[in-house]
Design a protein around this motif. Structure first.
Motif, PDB file in Angstrom:
ATOM      1  N   TRP A 147     -27.449  16.700  -6.380  1.00  0.00           N
ATOM      2  CA  TRP A 147     -27.721  15.291  -7.271  1.00  0.00           C
ATOM      3  C   TRP A 147     -29.890  14.711  -7.765  1.00  0.00           C
ATOM      4  O   TRP A 147     -28.703  14.207  -8.339  1.00  0.00           O
ATOM      5  CB  TRP A 147     -26.716  13.819  -6.749  1.00  0.00           C
ATOM      6  CG  TRP A 147     -25.613  13.731  -7.557  1.00  0.00           C
ATOM      7  CD1 TRP A 147     -24.124  14.955  -7.571  1.00  0.00           C
ATOM      8  CD2 TRP A 147     -25.655  13.172  -8.956  1.00  0.00           C
ATOM      9  NE1 TRP A 147     -23.877  14.188  -9.130  1.00  0.00           N
ATOM     10  CE2 TRP A 147     -24.499  13.473  -9.033  1.00  0.00           C
ATOM     11  CE3 TRP A 147     -26.154  12.235  -8.899  1.00  0.00           C
ATOM     12  CZ2 TRP A 147     -23.701  12.786  -9.794  1.00  0.00           C
ATOM     13  CZ3 TRP A 147     -25.571  10.397  -9.269  1.00  0.00           C
ATOM     14  CH2 TRP A 147     -24.259  10.755 -10.201  1.00  0.00           C
ATOM     15  N   ASN A 148     -29.951  15.578  -7.173  1.00  0.00           N
ATOM     16  CA  ASN A 148     -31.385  14.704  -7.418  1.00  0.00           C
ATOM     17  C   ASN A 148     -31.781  15.535  -8.869  1.00  0.00           C
ATOM     18  O   ASN A 148     -32.135  14.137  -9.036  1.00  0.00           O
ATOM     19  CB  ASN A 148     -32.483  15.887  -6.200  1.00  0.00           C
ATOM     20  CG  ASN A 148     -32.493  17.355  -6.531  1.00  0.00           C
ATOM     21  OD1 ASN A 148     -32.133  17.830  -7.404  1.00  0.00           O
ATOM     22  ND2 ASN A 148     -31.915  17.706  -5.363  1.00  0.00           N
ATOM     23  N   LYS A 149     -31.614  15.799  -9.971  1.00  0.00           N
ATOM     24  CA  LYS A 149     -31.845  15.837 -11.242  1.00  0.00           C
ATOM     25  C   LYS A 149     -30.376  15.385 -11.874  1.00  0.00           C
ATOM     26  O   LYS A 149     -30.588  14.732 -12.871  1.00  0.00           O
ATOM     27  CB  LYS A 149     -31.899  17.807 -11.449  1.00  0.00           C
ATOM     28  CG  LYS A 149     -32.877  18.741 -11.109  1.00  0.00           C
ATOM     29  CD  LYS A 149     -33.170  19.805 -11.715  1.00  0.00           C
ATOM     30  CE  LYS A 149     -32.255  20.810 -11.883  1.00  0.00           C
ATOM     31  NZ  LYS A 149     -32.331  21.387 -10.725  1.00  0.00           N
ATOM     32  N   VAL A 150     -29.128  15.339 -11.224  1.00  0.00           N
ATOM     33  CA  VAL A 150     -28.246  15.044 -12.027  1.00  0.00           C
ATOM     34  C   VAL A 150     -28.916  14.080 -11.931  1.00  0.00           C
ATOM     35  O   VAL A 150     -28.472  12.816 -13.304  1.00  0.00           O
ATOM     36  CB  VAL A 150     -26.831  15.338 -11.319  1.00  0.00           C
ATOM     37  CG1 VAL A 150     -25.526  14.587 -12.230  1.00  0.00           C
ATOM     38  CG2 VAL A 150     -26.766  16.882 -11.212  1.00  0.00           C
ATOM     39  N   ALA A 151     -28.821  12.484 -10.984  1.00  0.00           N
ATOM     40  CA  ALA A 151     -28.965  11.327 -11.411  1.00  0.00           C
ATOM     41  C   ALA A 151     -30.048  11.217 -12.509  1.00  0.00           C
ATOM     42  O   ALA A 151     -29.789  10.300 -12.915  1.00  0.00           O
ATOM     43  CB  ALA A 151     -29.519  11.094  -9.682  1.00  0.00           C
ATOM     44  N   LYS A 172     -24.914   9.054  -3.401  1.00  0.00           N
ATOM     45  CA  LYS A 172     -24.389   8.855  -5.120  1.00  0.00           C
ATOM     46  C   LYS A 172     -23.490   7.204  -5.267  1.00  0.00           C
ATOM     47  O   LYS A 172     -23.435   7.573  -5.932  1.00  0.00           O
ATOM     48  CB  LYS A 172     -23.162  10.194  -4.933  1.00  0.00           C
ATOM     49  CG  LYS A 172     -23.571  11.003  -4.937  1.00  0.00           C
ATOM     50  CD  LYS A 172     -22.569  12.272  -5.038  1.00  0.00           C
ATOM     51  CE  LYS A 172     -21.481  12.496  -6.425  1.00  0.00           C
ATOM     52  NZ  LYS A 172     -20.720  13.304  -6.272  1.00  0.00           N
ATOM     53  N   ASP A 173     -23.265   7.398  -3.999  1.00  0.00           N
ATOM     54  CA  ASP A 173     -21.977   5.695  -4.300  1.00  0.00           C
ATOM     55  C   ASP A 173     -23.463   4.445  -4.592  1.00  0.00           C
ATOM     56  O   ASP A 173     -22.793   3.366  -4.597  1.00  0.00           O
ATOM     57  CB  ASP A 173     -21.595   5.292  -2.648  1.00  0.00           C
ATOM     58  CG  ASP A 173     -19.711   6.445  -2.325  1.00  0.00           C
ATOM     59  OD1 ASP A 173     -19.399   7.055  -4.351  1.00  0.00           O
ATOM     60  OD2 ASP A 173     -19.418   6.512  -1.996  1.00  0.00           O
ATOM     61  N   GLU A 174     -24.368   4.674  -3.304  1.00  0.00           N
ATOM     62  CA  GLU A 174     -24.935   3.175  -3.709  1.00  0.00           C
ATOM     63  C   GLU A 174     -26.487   3.280  -4.664  1.00  0.00           C
ATOM     64  O   GLU A 174     -26.802   2.584  -5.470  1.00  0.00           O
ATOM     65  CB  GLU A 174     -26.527   4.218  -2.621  1.00  0.00           C
ATOM     66  CG  GLU A 174     -25.438   3.114  -1.306  1.00  0.00           C
ATOM     67  CD  GLU A 174     -26.676   3.968   0.176  1.00  0.00           C
ATOM     68  OE1 GLU A 174     -27.717   4.331  -0.368  1.00  0.00           O
ATOM     69  OE2 GLU A 174     -26.471   4.111   1.131  1.00  0.00           O
TER      70      GLU A 174
END
Length: 721
Positions: A638-642, A690-692
């Motif tokens: 999730w580093n690029k997705v975010a 992800k929630d944070e």
């Protein structure tokens, strides 16, 4: 992150002690420096070691070592040490020690770091470093010390450019150029309230506590203002070659690699007028300085010998080509400061050069994180941000399954920007820098990347101190890499169990100097024409103030280690149809790039807009001032997705370029990917992050962030690659 203990430091200390023991055996453990107190008794505390005492010859009659100033009748106790007598009181406990260094350029900045490591290893006192730098060195060292967060170390910077007019009129043949003359102006350049300072060349290494050197100020008489070690070669005697004509000096002269300056006394004596008059007079008959400031210091001392206090020779053991330094020491424990004062540096010829070289390399590769230790006996103001960091660390629960993630997020990594010489690109309105990050196991990608991308690059490397030196040698040995001065390498020093991928990306992104950046990964090779095509597309699409967009570069992959790289879209489509290429992550995670709409791309002749979708993570070209990557995402996932979520939340258009492509090359999976695939706890921690992230997104963007909630709640598949 500030360390909680020092077990690794003990291992490094043991290594240094082993080196000292080897040196003891190498030099001959039966030899000792002469130490006397009034009355002739040996071993008096506080007396300085004299030059080397020779071994007893076969006839059993000891002979005196030749003195360094050429006086054959001088005994070993007569030179390079103070007379033994009543010793002055030691400096006050926890006294702040001031050190001045002149530093310019990329290579000199690396030397300063090794010097500072050696000082920090032995020191017991707080330090204030006064660094006279050019713009390049200041950018490097300011970032480094800010991120190093060493307790009880203050750093002040002084602009070398402002001092150049004071010395630019002096012709100088020394390789240090104008910067080699700037120690002459320190009394006026440093703060008026500063009375004493130790001045060091960048090519010295400490083998002892700098407090011992500072304590030698107490040996100055009322008129002495400059403490120096005698020159350990015949340079100033003028007999090295025919027609050799050095500057005037007192006897053998003095070396200015290590200087104690009583700034208050020099100011009272009108030092500036003194050295300028002397230099102008000597330049009437001499064409230039050969040894920069050292020539002028010696000429002044020749005329005013009462200014100088001779320091023990062990405080500046000089390893030049014609050195007589062996007369100065008998055991490794005698050594205080080692000075690589030859242009050859570590390649210099010397009887004990292997010992000296290994000693230097110990600090060169020493883990600088271990030097973030508190001076427990000398309480001091913590570095900026250190208290808040320690409080945040203290609040972590070590029983938390996600403790490693929390701890890694709080880690402050040392950062050494532009680790190697770098030439900034000329300003061009549509220029693009390729931005990526890598670790030691991806170095082999650099040469191919340089062949594919002729434009500027900003690369962050996650390395240990020892690996940084291996990387330096790797670049120097590669004709392809050594020829590229437009590639900026930024070393982020390794600390912690998880890979700080987004912190690395942010370092590389922050150091990009062009208006636009291509956010890529190191295991992708761009199309040969991509650099020129991107610049033309940026201009044609009117990006910038008129249009807020992220240009999508479609990503493909090959599973073959050897294949013929396509030179055009037509060739790429042929390889795609033949099964040699695939759309990126087609087999493992098609959701990541499906919104690019590869079927449409096959036929596209013009850029087309696509909509954000869950888990979309394309490689994009954006303005340099784009949102930064979220540093909470460490390790894998999730580093690029975010980052793409944030771009969409800030209303960037996503425009796919019809002639652009980049291809992923196969490689072994990283440790973090393996942990992600094998550990449910790892994936649970990623979900917590992800929630944070969504909570923060909601605070910044309000109701608009609800759009992303379903995507954030989707579980991560272990097959995700």
């Amino acid at each position: 992150m500030l360390p909680r203990g020092r077990p690794r430091a003990l291992g490094a200390a043991a290594l240094l002690l082993l080196l000292l023991l080897l040196g003891f055996l190498l030099f001959g453990g039966d030899l000792g420096c002469e130490r006397r107190e009034p009355g002739g008794r040996e071993g008096a505390p506080g007396c300085f070691p004299g030059p080397l005492m020779p071994r007893v010859p076969p006839d059993g009659r000891p002979r005196r070592a030749a003195a360094l100033d050429g006086d054959p009748g001088a005994g070993p106790g007569d030179h390079n040490r103070s007379d033994c007598g009543p010793q002055p009181p030691p400096p006050p406990k926890c006294e702040l020690l001031h050190v001045a260094i002149v530093c310019a350029g990329h290579n000199s900045s690396r030397d300063v770091i090794t010097l500072v490591k050696s000082m920090l290893f032995y020191r017991k006192n707080p330090l204030h470093l006064h660094l006279v730098t050019d713009a390049v060195a200041r950018n490097i060292l300011e970032t480094l010390f800010h991120t190093w967060m060493v307790p009880a170390v203050r750093v002040s910077f002084y602009h070398a450019d402002q001092l150049k007019p004071q010395v630019s009129w002096i012709p100088n043949k020394h390789y240090s150029g104008l910067y080699g003359l700037m120690k002459l102006v320190l009394p006026s350049a440093l703060p008026a309230e500063l009375a004493r300072v130790i001045v060091l060349d960048t090519d010295v290494t400490f083998a002892s506590d700098i407090l011992e050197l500072w304590a030698l100020f107490a040996h100055f008489s009322d008129t002495q203002a400059i403490g120096l070690v005698e020159n350990q070669s015949d340079w100033y005697l003028g007999n090295l070659w025919k027609n050799h004509r050095p500057w005037p000096a007192l006897g053998r002269g003095f070396n200015t690699g290590v200087i104690l300056l009583r700034l208050d006394r020099l100011r009272q004596a009108d030092w500036e007028q003194m050295w300028k008059l002397t230099a102008r007079r000597e330049l009437l008959s001499l064409p230039a300085t050969s040894l920069a400031d050292q020539d002028i210091f010696n000429a002044v001392i020749k005329e005013h010998p009462g200014l100088v206090q001779r320091l023990p020779c062990v405080w500046n053991v000089q390893l030049s080509d014609h050195t007589l330094a062996e007369r100065c020491y008998s055991e490794a424990s005698d050594l205080k400061v080692i000075h690589w004062n030859s242009p050859k540096k570590l390649r210099v010829k010397n009887k004990h050069v292997e010992f000296f070289r290994n000693f230097y390399l110990t600090f060169l590769e020493y883990d600088g994180n271990l030097l973030r230790r508190e001076l427990f006996v000398c309480p001091s103001q913590p570095p900026p941000g250190a208290e808040q960091l320690q409080q945040a660390l203290a609040q972590l629960d070590e029983e938390d399954p996600c403790f490693e993630f929390r701890q890694q997020q709080l880690t402050v990594h040392r950062v050494h920007v532009t680790f190697l010489p770098h030439e900034p690109p000329p300003p061009r309105p549509h220029d693009v820098t390729l931005v990526a990050q890598l670790s030691m196991d991806r170095l082999q990608m650099l040469e191919a990347l340089c062949r594919h991308w002729p434009g500027p690059m900003s690369l962050a490397l996650y390395l240990t101190d020892a690996e940084a030196q291996q990387f330096l040698h790797f670049v120097e040995a590669s004709p392809v890499l050594a020829a590229r001065q437009d590639v900026a390498y930024h070393v982020v020093y390794r600390e912690g169990p998880l890979y700080p991928v987004n912190q690395l990306r942010n370092v590389a992104l922050a150091q990009a100097l062009t208006p636009y950046v291509f956010l890529s990964d190191i295991d992708f090779l761009p199309a040969y024409s991509l650099y020129d095509y991107l610049r033309a597309s940026i201009e044609q699409l009117g990006l910038g103030s008129r249009r807020k967009a992220a240009l999508v570069v479609p990503a493909f992959e090959t599973l073959r280690y050897r294949f013929s790289f396509p030179h055009s879209k037509v060739e790429l489509l042929a390889l795609l149809d033949a099964g040699t290429l695939y759309t990126f992550r087609y087999h493992e995670w098609p959701r990541g790039h499906a919104p690019t709409d590869y079927a449409r791309w096959r036929e596209a002749q013009a850029p087309y807009r696509v909509q954000w979708a869950a888990d979309y993570e394309p490689y994009v070209v954006v303005p340099r001032d784009c949102p930064r990557y979220d540093p909470r995402f460490v390790g894998f996932g999730w580093n690029k997705v975010a980052h793409i979520v944030e771009l969409d939340a800030q209303e960037y258009e996503l425009l796919v370029l019809p002639e652009a492509f980049t291809i992923h090359l196969p490689h072994a999976p990283s440790l973090d990917i393996s942990r992600f695939r094998s550990s449910p706890t790892y994936r649970d921690c990623l979900q917590a992050l992800k929630d944070e992230f969504h909570q923060d997104l909601s605070r910044h963007h309000g109701a608009a962030a609800l759009k992303y909630l379903p995507a954030l709640q989707q579980p991560q598949s272990p097959a995700r690659g």
